[in-house]
Design a protein around this motif. Structure first.
Motif, PDB file in Angstrom:
ATOM      1  N   ARG A   1      -4.083   1.318   9.713  1.00 31.27           N
ATOM      2  CA  ARG A   1      -4.298   0.067  10.210  1.00 31.27           C
ATOM      3  C   ARG A   1      -4.646  -0.149  11.450  1.00 31.27           C
ATOM      4  O   ARG A   1      -4.258   0.590  12.754  1.00 31.27           O
ATOM      5  CB  ARG A   1      -2.809  -0.410  10.088  1.00 31.27           C
ATOM      6  CG  ARG A   1      -2.584  -1.864  10.403  1.00 31.27           C
ATOM      7  CD  ARG A   1      -1.246  -2.486  10.444  1.00 31.27           C
ATOM      8  NE  ARG A   1      -0.524  -2.067   9.016  1.00 31.27           N
ATOM      9  CZ  ARG A   1       0.892  -2.397   8.610  1.00 31.27           C
ATOM     10  NH1 ARG A   1       1.572  -2.394   9.920  1.00 31.27           N
ATOM     11  NH2 ARG A   1       1.302  -2.022   7.793  1.00 31.27           N
TER      12      ARG A   1
ATOM     13  N   ASP B   1      -6.634   0.788   2.810  1.00 29.77           N
ATOM     14  CA  ASP B   1      -5.469   1.083   2.061  1.00 29.77           C
ATOM     15  C   ASP B   1      -5.850   1.457   0.736  1.00 29.77           C
ATOM     16  O   ASP B   1      -6.559   0.917  -0.013  1.00 29.77           O
ATOM     17  CB  ASP B   1      -4.505   0.144   2.117  1.00 29.77           C
ATOM     18  CG  ASP B   1      -4.930  -1.221   1.477  1.00 29.77           C
ATOM     19  OD1 ASP B   1      -4.905  -1.489   0.397  1.00 29.77           O
ATOM     20  OD2 ASP B   1      -5.272  -2.157   2.364  1.00 29.77           O
TER      21      ASP B   1
ATOM     22  N   LEU C   1      -0.794   4.399   0.824  1.00 30.89           N
ATOM     23  CA  LEU C   1      -1.371   5.074   1.914  1.00 30.89           C
ATOM     24  C   LEU C   1      -2.111   4.115   2.668  1.00 30.89           C
ATOM     25  O   LEU C   1      -3.114   3.160   2.038  1.00 30.89           O
ATOM     26  CB  LEU C   1      -2.311   6.223   1.609  1.00 30.89           C
ATOM     27  CG  LEU C   1      -3.005   7.017   2.398  1.00 30.89           C
ATOM     28  CD1 LEU C   1      -1.955   7.648   3.498  1.00 30.89           C
ATOM     29  CD2 LEU C   1      -3.813   8.218   1.612  1.00 30.89           C
ATOM     30  N   GLU C   2      -2.187   3.803   3.952  1.00 27.64           N
ATOM     31  CA  GLU C   2      -2.837   2.912   4.636  1.00 27.64           C
ATOM     32  C   GLU C   2      -3.140   3.204   5.987  1.00 27.64           C
ATOM     33  O   GLU C   2      -2.414   4.018   6.898  1.00 27.64           O
ATOM     34  CB  GLU C   2      -1.773   1.633   4.843  1.00 27.64           C
ATOM     35  CG  GLU C   2      -2.386   0.281   5.675  1.00 27.64           C
ATOM     36  CD  GLU C   2      -1.304  -0.602   5.813  1.00 27.64           C
ATOM     37  OE1 GLU C   2      -1.841  -1.991   6.177  1.00 27.64           O
ATOM     38  OE2 GLU C   2      -0.226  -0.544   5.371  1.00 27.64           O
TER      39      GLU C   2
ATOM     40  N   PRO D   1       0.728  -0.877  -0.031  1.00 31.14           N
ATOM     41  CA  PRO D   1      -0.003  -0.046   0.050  1.00 31.14           C
ATOM     42  C   PRO D   1       0.922   1.266  -0.101  1.00 31.14           C
ATOM     43  O   PRO D   1       1.997   1.223   0.627  1.00 31.14           O
ATOM     44  CB  PRO D   1      -0.800   0.077   1.116  1.00 31.14           C
ATOM     45  CG  PRO D   1      -0.780  -1.503   1.514  1.00 31.14           C
ATOM     46  CD  PRO D   1       0.545  -2.080   1.159  1.00 31.14           C
TER      47      PRO D   1
ATOM     48  N   ASP E   1       5.103   5.281   9.306  1.00 27.44           N
ATOM     49  CA  ASP E   1       4.133   6.045  10.165  1.00 27.44           C
ATOM     50  C   ASP E   1       4.370   7.371   9.962  1.00 27.44           C
ATOM     51  O   ASP E   1       5.223   8.115  10.408  1.00 27.44           O
ATOM     52  CB  ASP E   1       4.329   5.320  11.618  1.00 27.44           C
ATOM     53  CG  ASP E   1       3.099   5.640  12.655  1.00 27.44           C
ATOM     54  OD1 ASP E   1       2.490   6.840  12.388  1.00 27.44           O
ATOM     55  OD2 ASP E   1       2.759   5.042  13.479  1.00 27.44           O
TER      56      ASP E   1
ATOM     57  N   VAL F   1      -1.294   5.369  10.634  1.00 24.78           N
ATOM     58  CA  VAL F   1      -1.586   5.543   9.358  1.00 24.78           C
ATOM     59  C   VAL F   1      -0.204   5.826   8.901  1.00 24.78           C
ATOM     60  O   VAL F   1       0.723   6.318   9.282  1.00 24.78           O
ATOM     61  CB  VAL F   1      -2.115   6.989   9.321  1.00 24.78           C
ATOM     62  CG1 VAL F   1      -2.301   7.360   7.817  1.00 24.78           C
ATOM     63  CG2 VAL F   1      -3.636   7.172   9.990  1.00 24.78           C
TER      64      VAL F   1
ATOM     65  N   TYR G   1       2.191   6.250   5.376  1.00 27.31           N
ATOM     66  CA  TYR G   1       2.466   6.604   3.949  1.00 27.31           C
ATOM     67  C   TYR G   1       3.610   5.927   3.362  1.00 27.31           C
ATOM     68  O   TYR G   1       4.812   6.289   4.076  1.00 27.31           O
ATOM     69  CB  TYR G   1       2.299   7.793   3.758  1.00 27.31           C
ATOM     70  CG  TYR G   1       2.927   8.480   2.412  1.00 27.31           C
ATOM     71  CD1 TYR G   1       1.803   8.385   1.527  1.00 27.31           C
ATOM     72  CD2 TYR G   1       4.187   8.898   2.018  1.00 27.31           C
ATOM     73  CE1 TYR G   1       2.124   8.770   0.043  1.00 27.31           C
ATOM     74  CE2 TYR G   1       4.241   9.354   0.759  1.00 27.31           C
ATOM     75  CZ  TYR G   1       3.364   9.225  -0.320  1.00 27.31           C
ATOM     76  OH  TYR G   1       3.835   9.387  -1.624  1.00 27.31           O
TER      77      TYR G   1
ATOM     78  N   ARG H   1      -3.162   1.292  -3.088  1.00 31.25           N
ATOM     79  CA  ARG H   1      -1.897   0.978  -3.784  1.00 31.25           C
ATOM     80  C   ARG H   1      -1.545   2.126  -4.779  1.00 31.25           C
ATOM     81  O   ARG H   1      -2.594   2.680  -5.391  1.00 31.25           O
ATOM     82  CB  ARG H   1      -1.915  -0.497  -4.226  1.00 31.25           C
ATOM     83  CG  ARG H   1      -1.977  -1.503  -3.026  1.00 31.25           C
ATOM     84  CD  ARG H   1      -2.019  -2.676  -3.277  1.00 31.25           C
ATOM     85  NE  ARG H   1      -1.817  -3.822  -2.328  1.00 31.25           N
ATOM     86  CZ  ARG H   1      -2.794  -3.940  -1.361  1.00 31.25           C
ATOM     87  NH1 ARG H   1      -3.721  -3.335  -1.007  1.00 31.25           N
ATOM     88  NH2 ARG H   1      -2.486  -4.651  -0.475  1.00 31.25           N
TER      89      ARG H   1
ATOM     90  N   SER I   1      -9.071  -0.674   9.233  1.00 29.07           N
ATOM     91  CA  SER I   1      -8.135  -0.809   8.381  1.00 29.07           C
ATOM     92  C   SER I   1      -8.494  -0.598   6.775  1.00 29.07           C
ATOM     93  O   SER I   1      -9.463  -0.956   6.370  1.00 29.07           O
ATOM     94  CB  SER I   1      -7.448  -2.305   8.373  1.00 29.07           C
ATOM     95  OG  SER I   1      -7.004  -2.510   9.648  1.00 29.07           O
TER      96      SER I   1
ATOM     97  N   SER J   1      -2.833   7.678  -7.400  1.00 35.02           N
ATOM     98  CA  SER J   1      -3.752   6.600  -6.763  1.00 35.02           C
ATOM     99  C   SER J   1      -5.081   7.754  -6.132  1.00 35.02           C
ATOM    100  O   SER J   1      -4.950   8.663  -5.719  1.00 35.02           O
ATOM    101  CB  SER J   1      -3.047   6.070  -5.158  1.00 35.02           C
ATOM    102  OG  SER J   1      -1.701   5.607  -5.709  1.00 35.02           O
TER     103      SER J   1
ATOM    104  N   LEU K   1      -6.980   9.999   7.649  1.00 39.47           N
ATOM    105  CA  LEU K   1      -6.287   9.615   6.404  1.00 39.47           C
ATOM    106  C   LEU K   1      -5.387  10.538   6.068  1.00 39.47           C
ATOM    107  O   LEU K   1      -4.539  10.358   5.373  1.00 39.47           O
ATOM    108  CB  LEU K   1      -7.247   9.039   5.507  1.00 39.47           C
ATOM    109  CG  LEU K   1      -6.716   7.972   4.270  1.00 39.47           C
ATOM    110  CD1 LEU K   1      -6.026   6.743   4.900  1.00 39.47           C
ATOM    111  CD2 LEU K   1      -7.848   7.758   3.167  1.00 39.47           C
TER     112      LEU K   1
END
Length: 279
Positions: A18, A47, A15-16, A13, A88, A82, A84, A49, A45, A215, A71
């Motif tokens: 979790r 994300d 941006l995610e 990913p 973190d 979070v 990127y 890609r 969670s 994305s 986000l």
């Protein structure tokens, strides 16, 4: 037999979120006892890609706005992380934070509220470059982005009130593109537009994602709009992700009750437009 593998889902990913939980303190009902809290996100969670267009859909109050704020780094989660590009965003130095802010940009629902009515469009477009301290030929960058969203350079000397809603949303998209982001988050970007204009803005977003390799995170309450723009959709309800799938699968085989309600609402509207609702 050779099987074609979707390489997008093999890529980590970009941006995610979790296991993110977000709570807010409520007003005390009495002087005795613990202060009550409201849980808006519960171990979520999510994300996107590189080069992927994903959707997030849910009814009002499901937690979409809070998820968007976390986000984009506007709020720090109470629990969870979070990331990127694998790092973190809340655990790094100032340089990591600046890189994140440049790389993740937002297009809001109402462009009139995101543009200063007292500022000419040209200055509004320059503002992200100045606030993020991005060097280079700023004038050339403004012209380049205006071309990308299909606006003429005459727009630079005009004020927001001189444009239609569709034109303003194109300008808002241009403003988000100014820092050359890697991720574009579109939060209800067409819900305030006339139906005839919505398709134009949606097609513009699709073209930009394809041409610029961006994305996209597309957030809305209308499953049909999200399905038109994205290849993977998460359905949100009561602060949780309740279902994830391809748009066609969600339309034809919805599993969660929240998904069935969203699909049912679309089909009811279409039936009404066809004159079959009262049959």
């Amino acid at each position: 037999m050779n099987r074609r593998v979707d390489e997008t889902h093999l890529t980590p990913p970009l941006l995610e979120m979790r296991q993110v939980t977000q709570t807010y303190a409520l007003s005390r009902k009495s002087l005795i006892g613990a202060r009550p809290t409201l849980t808006v996100l519960d171990k979520v969670s999510f994300d996107v890609r590189p080069g992927e267009a994903v959707g997030l859909v849910g009814e009002s109050g499901s937690g979409k706005t809070t998820l968007t704020r976390i986000l984009t780094g506007m709020e720090k989660p109470k629990q969870g992380h979070v990331f990127y590009n694998g790092a973190d965003i809340w655990a790094g130095d100032a340089e990591r934070w600046r890189n994140f802010r440049r790389s993740v940009q937002v297009v809001m629902q109402s462009p009139r509220s995101s543009l200063d009515p007292r500022m000419r469009i040209g200055l509004s477009l320059l503002e992200p470059l100045r606030s993020l301290r991005i060097e280079g030929d700023h004038v050339a960058r403004v012209h380049e982005v205006l071309d990308q969203v299909g606006m003429s350079r005459q727009a630079l000397e005009r004020y927001p009130h001189e444009f239609s809603g569709g034109q303003l949303q194109r300008i808002a998209i241009a403003r988000a593109l100014m820092p050359a982001p890697k991720v574009l988050i579109a939060d209800e970007p067409v819900s305030a537009l006339d139906v005839s204009i919505q398709a134009q803005v949606l097609n513009l977003l699709k073209d930009l994602i394809s041409e610029l390799g961006l994305s996209l995170v597309f957030i809305a309450h209308d499953l049909s709009v999200v399905a038109y723009t994205t290849s993977r959709v998460s359905v949100m309800s009561a602060g949780k992700i309740v279902e994830v799938g391809k748009p066609l699968d969600l339309f034809t085989r919805p599993q969660a009750e929240a998904t069935r309600n969203l699909v049912g609402a679309i089909l009811t509207v279409e039936a009404g437009l066809a004159g079959n609702a009262l049959a």
